[in-house]
Motif scaffolding. Structure first.
Motif, mmCIF file in Angstrom:
data_model
loop_
_atom_site.group_PDB
_atom_site.id
_atom_site.type_symbol
_atom_site.label_atom_id
_atom_site.label_comp_id
_atom_site.label_asym_id
_atom_site.label_seq_id
_atom_site.Cartn_x
_atom_site.Cartn_y
_atom_site.Cartn_z
ATOM 1 N N ASN A 107 -43.043 -32.706 12.760
ATOM 2 C CA ASN A 107 -43.869 -33.309 14.713
ATOM 3 C C ASN A 107 -44.472 -35.096 13.768
ATOM 4 O O ASN A 107 -44.668 -35.099 15.275
ATOM 5 C CB ASN A 107 -45.179 -32.533 14.583
ATOM 6 C CG ASN A 107 -45.072 -30.969 15.007
ATOM 7 O OD1 ASN A 107 -44.322 -30.930 15.526
ATOM 8 N ND2 ASN A 107 -45.678 -29.904 15.460
ATOM 9 N N ASN A 113 -41.675 -36.724 16.123
ATOM 10 C CA ASN A 113 -41.742 -36.264 17.438
ATOM 11 C C ASN A 113 -43.510 -37.911 17.717
ATOM 12 O O ASN A 113 -42.770 -38.326 18.909
ATOM 13 C CB ASN A 113 -42.491 -34.974 17.942
ATOM 14 C CG ASN A 113 -41.130 -34.899 17.641
ATOM 15 O OD1 ASN A 113 -40.018 -34.498 18.286
ATOM 16 N ND2 ASN A 113 -41.639 -33.070 17.681
ATOM 17 N N VAL A 114 -44.603 -37.919 16.643
ATOM 18 C CA VAL A 114 -45.484 -38.580 16.963
ATOM 19 C C VAL A 114 -45.450 -39.798 17.019
ATOM 20 O O VAL A 114 -45.183 -40.904 18.574
ATOM 21 C CB VAL A 114 -46.983 -38.203 16.909
ATOM 22 C CG1 VAL A 114 -48.084 -39.387 16.369
ATOM 23 C CG2 VAL A 114 -47.034 -37.047 16.978
ATOM 24 N N GLY A 119 -41.818 -41.545 16.830
ATOM 25 C CA GLY A 119 -40.710 -41.393 17.949
ATOM 26 C C GLY A 119 -42.277 -41.865 19.329
ATOM 27 O O GLY A 119 -41.279 -42.371 20.188
ATOM 28 N N SER A 120 -42.788 -41.810 20.237
ATOM 29 C CA SER A 120 -43.375 -41.428 21.164
ATOM 30 C C SER A 120 -44.367 -42.712 21.088
ATOM 31 O O SER A 120 -43.631 -43.759 22.269
ATOM 32 C CB SER A 120 -44.227 -40.623 21.807
ATOM 33 O OG SER A 120 -45.252 -40.525 21.170
ATOM 34 N N MET A 161 -48.291 -32.744 21.320
ATOM 35 C CA MET A 161 -47.326 -32.965 21.328
ATOM 36 C C MET A 161 -47.150 -31.783 20.160
ATOM 37 O O MET A 161 -47.396 -31.544 18.710
ATOM 38 C CB MET A 161 -47.011 -34.148 19.878
ATOM 39 C CG MET A 161 -47.042 -35.359 20.758
ATOM 40 S SD MET A 161 -45.283 -35.146 21.406
ATOM 41 C CE MET A 161 -45.154 -36.952 22.095
ATOM 42 N N GLY A 162 -46.969 -31.006 20.767
ATOM 43 C CA GLY A 162 -46.530 -29.175 19.651
ATOM 44 C C GLY A 162 -47.597 -28.373 19.496
ATOM 45 O O GLY A 162 -48.573 -28.206 20.272
ATOM 46 N N GLY A 169 -49.273 -37.528 21.361
ATOM 47 C CA GLY A 169 -48.113 -39.443 21.386
ATOM 48 C C GLY A 169 -49.049 -39.505 22.522
ATOM 49 O O GLY A 169 -49.952 -39.459 22.916
ATOM 50 N N THR A 226 -47.260 -42.054 25.814
ATOM 51 C CA THR A 226 -46.768 -42.526 26.810
ATOM 52 C C THR A 226 -46.473 -43.374 27.839
ATOM 53 O O THR A 226 -47.798 -43.624 27.753
ATOM 54 C CB THR A 226 -45.910 -40.628 28.031
ATOM 55 O OG1 THR A 226 -47.695 -40.856 28.577
ATOM 56 C CG2 THR A 226 -45.712 -39.253 26.818
#
Length: 136
Positions: free
Chosen positions: A5, A8-9, A11-12, A54-55, A61, A63
């Motif tokens: 995760n 993902n965090v 990456g966002s 995020m999950g 995260g 946006t």
């Protein structure tokens, strides 16, 4: 939170900061532009971030929720010889503050670098975890 995760965090955040850098680049490119044929000058744009789940619980995260235009008036300069001058001899330039945009660029760049470092460190930790199972 799963180690995956983290990608993902981070990456966002990298994606959001890349968008912010694009907006800053656009603002800086138009810092000295004058009003076009429609009489409107370029308006500075600003990126608005928002939190994105995020999950797993606790993982959040970021946006880009919106890109807004700055409503402040453009800079007016008295130059009656300029082809874009109005009836009073003033030329309207964009409302971009180059110093503010440079600060935004440095801030976005550092945030981008920090999140890449988080992903690099996470990758390194995952590789060491896999290597622990190999040694014996």
């Amino acid at each position: 939170m799963s180690m995956f995760n983290i990608f993902n965090v981070s990456g966002s955040a990298v994606s959001a900061q890349a968008q912010r850098l694009n907006v800053v680049a656009s603002n800086l490119a138009n810092a000295d532009t004058v009003a076009g044929p429609d009489g409107q000058s370029y308006k500075a744009r600003h990126v608005i971030f928002s939190t994105a789940p995020m999950g797993s619980v606790g993982a959040a995260g970021v946006t880009v929720s919106n890109v807004t235009e700055d409503a402040s008036p453009g800079r007016r300069v008295h130059d009656p010889r300029h082809p874009q001058a109005d009836a009073d001899g003033y030329v309207t330039y964009s409302n971009v503050n180059a110093v503010e945009e440079m600060v935004n660029m440095i801030s976005a760049s550092r945030s981008y670098q920090n999140n890449v470092e988080v992903m690099t460190t996470t990758k390194s930790l995952l590789m060491k975890t896999l290597q622990m199972g190999q040694g014996s």
